[in-house]
Design a protein around this motif. Structure first.
Motif, mmCIF file in Angstrom:
data_model
loop_
_atom_site.group_PDB
_atom_site.id
_atom_site.type_symbol
_atom_site.label_atom_id
_atom_site.label_comp_id
_atom_site.label_asym_id
_atom_site.label_seq_id
_atom_site.Cartn_x
_atom_site.Cartn_y
_atom_site.Cartn_z
ATOM 1 N N VAL A 90 0.854 -1.182 0.000
ATOM 2 C CA VAL A 90 0.000 0.000 0.000
ATOM 3 C C VAL A 90 0.892 1.234 0.000
ATOM 4 C CG1 VAL A 90 -1.753 1.288 1.259
ATOM 5 C CG2 VAL A 90 -1.859 -1.201 1.164
ATOM 6 N N GLY A 91 0.605 2.156 -0.882
ATOM 7 C CA GLY A 91 1.428 3.369 -0.937
ATOM 8 C C GLY A 91 1.138 4.276 0.242
ATOM 9 N N ASP A 92 -0.049 4.823 0.269
ATOM 10 C CA ASP A 92 -0.459 5.696 1.367
ATOM 11 C C ASP A 92 -1.053 4.858 2.494
ATOM 12 O OD1 ASP A 92 0.313 7.801 -0.165
ATOM 13 O OD2 ASP A 92 -1.706 8.163 -0.992
ATOM 14 N N GLY A 93 -0.769 5.237 3.702
ATOM 15 C CA GLY A 93 -1.303 4.517 4.863
ATOM 16 C C GLY A 93 -0.503 3.297 5.252
ATOM 17 N N ALA A 94 0.715 3.118 4.679
ATOM 18 C CA ALA A 94 1.533 1.946 5.017
ATOM 19 C C ALA A 94 1.936 1.968 6.500
ATOM 20 C CB ALA A 94 2.772 1.907 4.140
ATOM 21 N N ALA A 95 2.203 3.181 7.028
ATOM 22 C CA ALA A 95 2.611 3.273 8.434
ATOM 23 C C ALA A 95 1.504 2.798 9.366
ATOM 24 C CB ALA A 95 3.005 4.712 8.778
ATOM 25 N N ALA A 96 0.244 3.119 9.027
ATOM 26 C CA ALA A 96 -0.876 2.692 9.873
ATOM 27 C C ALA A 96 -1.015 1.178 9.873
ATOM 28 C CB ALA A 96 -2.164 3.347 9.392
ATOM 29 N N TRP A 97 -0.840 0.539 8.704
ATOM 30 C CA TRP A 97 -0.935 -0.930 8.653
ATOM 31 C C TRP A 97 0.237 -1.586 9.374
ATOM 32 C CZ3 TRP A 97 -5.180 -3.421 7.638
ATOM 33 C CH2 TRP A 97 -6.161 -2.825 6.855
ATOM 34 N N LEU A 98 1.406 -0.993 9.250
ATOM 35 C CA LEU A 98 2.551 -1.558 9.987
ATOM 36 C C LEU A 98 2.370 -1.418 11.502
ATOM 37 C CD1 LEU A 98 5.599 -0.341 7.847
ATOM 38 C CD2 LEU A 98 4.758 -2.690 8.113
ATOM 39 N N ALA A 99 1.648 -0.363 11.910
ATOM 40 C CA ALA A 99 1.436 -0.162 13.340
ATOM 41 C C ALA A 99 0.575 -1.245 13.964
ATOM 42 C CB ALA A 99 0.809 1.204 13.592
ATOM 43 N N VAL A 100 -0.302 -1.903 13.154
ATOM 44 C CA VAL A 100 -1.161 -2.965 13.692
ATOM 45 C C VAL A 100 -0.688 -4.345 13.261
ATOM 46 C CG1 VAL A 100 -3.155 -1.436 13.793
ATOM 47 C CG2 VAL A 100 -2.738 -2.763 11.722
ATOM 48 N N ALA A 101 0.434 -4.416 12.529
ATOM 49 C CA ALA A 101 0.908 -5.716 12.044
ATOM 50 C C ALA A 101 1.399 -6.625 13.181
ATOM 51 C CB ALA A 101 2.034 -5.499 11.028
ATOM 52 N N TRP A 102 1.770 -6.060 14.331
ATOM 53 C CA TRP A 102 2.300 -6.862 15.441
ATOM 54 C C TRP A 102 1.207 -7.476 16.307
ATOM 55 C CZ3 TRP A 102 0.724 -5.197 20.232
ATOM 56 C CH2 TRP A 102 0.174 -3.887 20.290
ATOM 57 N N LEU A 103 -0.071 -7.146 16.039
ATOM 58 C CA LEU A 103 -1.158 -7.615 16.893
ATOM 59 C C LEU A 103 -1.270 -9.143 16.969
ATOM 60 C CD1 LEU A 103 -3.994 -5.017 16.138
ATOM 61 C CD2 LEU A 103 -2.532 -5.204 18.162
ATOM 62 N N PRO A 104 -1.134 -9.909 15.870
ATOM 63 C CA PRO A 104 -1.217 -11.380 16.008
ATOM 64 C C PRO A 104 -0.150 -11.965 16.935
ATOM 65 C CG PRO A 104 -1.514 -10.739 13.722
ATOM 66 C CD PRO A 104 -1.085 -9.515 14.442
ATOM 67 N N VAL A 105 1.092 -11.485 16.804
ATOM 68 C CA VAL A 105 2.156 -11.988 17.682
ATOM 69 C C VAL A 105 1.898 -11.554 19.125
ATOM 70 C CG1 VAL A 105 4.631 -11.901 18.128
ATOM 71 C CG2 VAL A 105 3.795 -11.991 15.774
ATOM 72 N N ALA A 106 1.409 -10.320 19.300
ATOM 73 C CA ALA A 106 1.108 -9.856 20.647
ATOM 74 C C ALA A 106 -0.018 -10.669 21.277
ATOM 75 C CB ALA A 106 0.734 -8.375 20.615
ATOM 76 N N ALA A 107 -1.029 -11.024 20.473
ATOM 77 C CA ALA A 107 -2.109 -11.852 21.013
ATOM 78 C C ALA A 107 -1.587 -13.219 21.449
ATOM 79 C CB ALA A 107 -3.208 -12.008 19.961
ATOM 80 N N LYS A 108 -0.701 -13.812 20.653
ATOM 81 C CA LYS A 108 -0.111 -15.105 21.028
ATOM 82 C C LYS A 108 0.710 -14.974 22.316
ATOM 83 C CE LYS A 108 0.655 -19.413 20.285
ATOM 84 N NZ LYS A 108 -0.449 -20.384 20.404
ATOM 85 N N ALA A 109 1.452 -13.869 22.460
ATOM 86 C CA ALA A 109 2.236 -13.646 23.679
ATOM 87 C C ALA A 109 1.332 -13.491 24.901
ATOM 88 C CB ALA A 109 3.120 -12.416 23.519
ATOM 89 N N LEU A 110 0.180 -12.822 24.736
ATOM 90 C CA LEU A 110 -0.749 -12.684 25.850
ATOM 91 C C LEU A 110 -1.310 -14.031 26.284
ATOM 92 C CD1 LEU A 110 -2.723 -9.417 24.979
ATOM 93 C CD2 LEU A 110 -0.992 -9.755 26.755
#
Length: 287
Positions: A90-110
């Motif tokens: 994604v050209g525009d908004g890539a930073a926003a998607w990268l900001a939520v990309a860690w959620l699956p790993v974080a959920a597994k850690a929880l």
């Protein structure tokens, strides 16, 4: 406490699944029909949810399977990879998607944290017993500290009393020594006075007629016990006989004996005479 660990894990897992499904549908929807993209997203989320449910079942039984855990982490990494790939495309908004990309790993850690909490959780009875033991230990420590403080205060009071008593005894001894010293100085001054002998002779002239002894006041020194024979009564000796005995005893040893030794031997021999007559005889013999 259980809700504090499981609710964040459930919420983050749900958000991660929704994001993964949405990204798969948007990313693959342009290349394949959207039902196919939906099936792919549901498959990823379903596999992750299935392995998670299996892990929770094993954890409830007190068991653990490394293969199931590895598969669950694999689904979490796949979901994270999908989100990262979508953010990169994604050209525009890539930073926003990268900001939520860690959620699956974080959920597994929880979920991992929640599993650790379950393996170390204690029942209410056990926690109550632990609190009771800790309270008992604190009570015993407080009692021990109070006992030590009381013993220290008692010892301090005893030492203070002993010190004060010792100081009083020392003051009394010093005062007594000072009084005795003054009395002895007065006695010594009287003994060395010029008129002392004349005064004593005039007083005792009727006791020893015809004798003018040189009176001396007593001198402090060691005392010697008088034998039992000295206490026996015998015939009174005349002055001449007393003089002869005193002279014999005095010259029984060379050099001549002192008055003290002569008097001790005189009385040990069983002779009887008053101290005044014996001293008068000594004066006569010595002169």
């Amino acid at each position: 406490m259980r809700a504090r660990t499981v609710l964040p894990a459930v919420a983050m897992t749900a958000v991660s699944m929704v994001l993964t499904l949405a990204v798969v549908v948007m990313w693959l929807g342009a290349a394949v029909p959207w039902p196919v993209a939906l099936v792919v997203g549901v498959g990823i989320d379903g596999g992750w949810l299935a392995t998670l449910a299996y892990e929770r079942r094993l954890a409830a039984q007190g068991d653990h399977n490394r293969t199931v855990t590895g598969v669950g982490w694999a689904f979490g990494l796949v979901a994270t990879g999908v989100l990262v790939a979508h953010a990169a495309s994604v050209g525009d908004g890539a930073a926003a998607w990268l900001a939520v990309a860690w959620l699956p790993v974080a959920a597994k850690a929880l979920w991992l944290v929640h599993g650790l909490w379950e393996r170390t959780a204690l029942t209410a009875n056990a926690l109550g017993a632990i609190r009771g033991i800790q309270q008992e230990a604190r009570d015993e420590a407080a009692v021990a500290r109070a006992r030590l403080r009381a013993e220290a205060a008692t010892e301090e009071t005893r030492l203070t009393a002993v010190t004060e008593a010792g100081a009083r005894v020392a003051r009394v001894q010093a005062k007594t020594a000072q009084t005795l010293s003054a009395a002895w100085s007065t006695l010594e001054a009287a003994r060395e006075g010029e008129d002392t002998g004349r005064a004593l002779t005039s007083v005792t002239h009727r006791v020893t007629p015809g004798v003018t002894p040189r009176w001396e006041l007593p001198v402090w020194g060691p005392t010697e016990p008088v034998s039992g024979r000295a206490l026996e009564t015998g015939p009174a000796l005349t002055d001449d006989a007393l003089d002869v005995l005193v002279d014999e005893i005095r010259h029984s040893q060379a050099p001549p004996l002192s008055y003290r030794d002569m008097a001790a031997r005189f009385r040990a021999a069983g002779h009887a005479a008053s101290e005044v007559r014996l001293r008068a005889a000594w004066k006569r013999v010595a002169v």
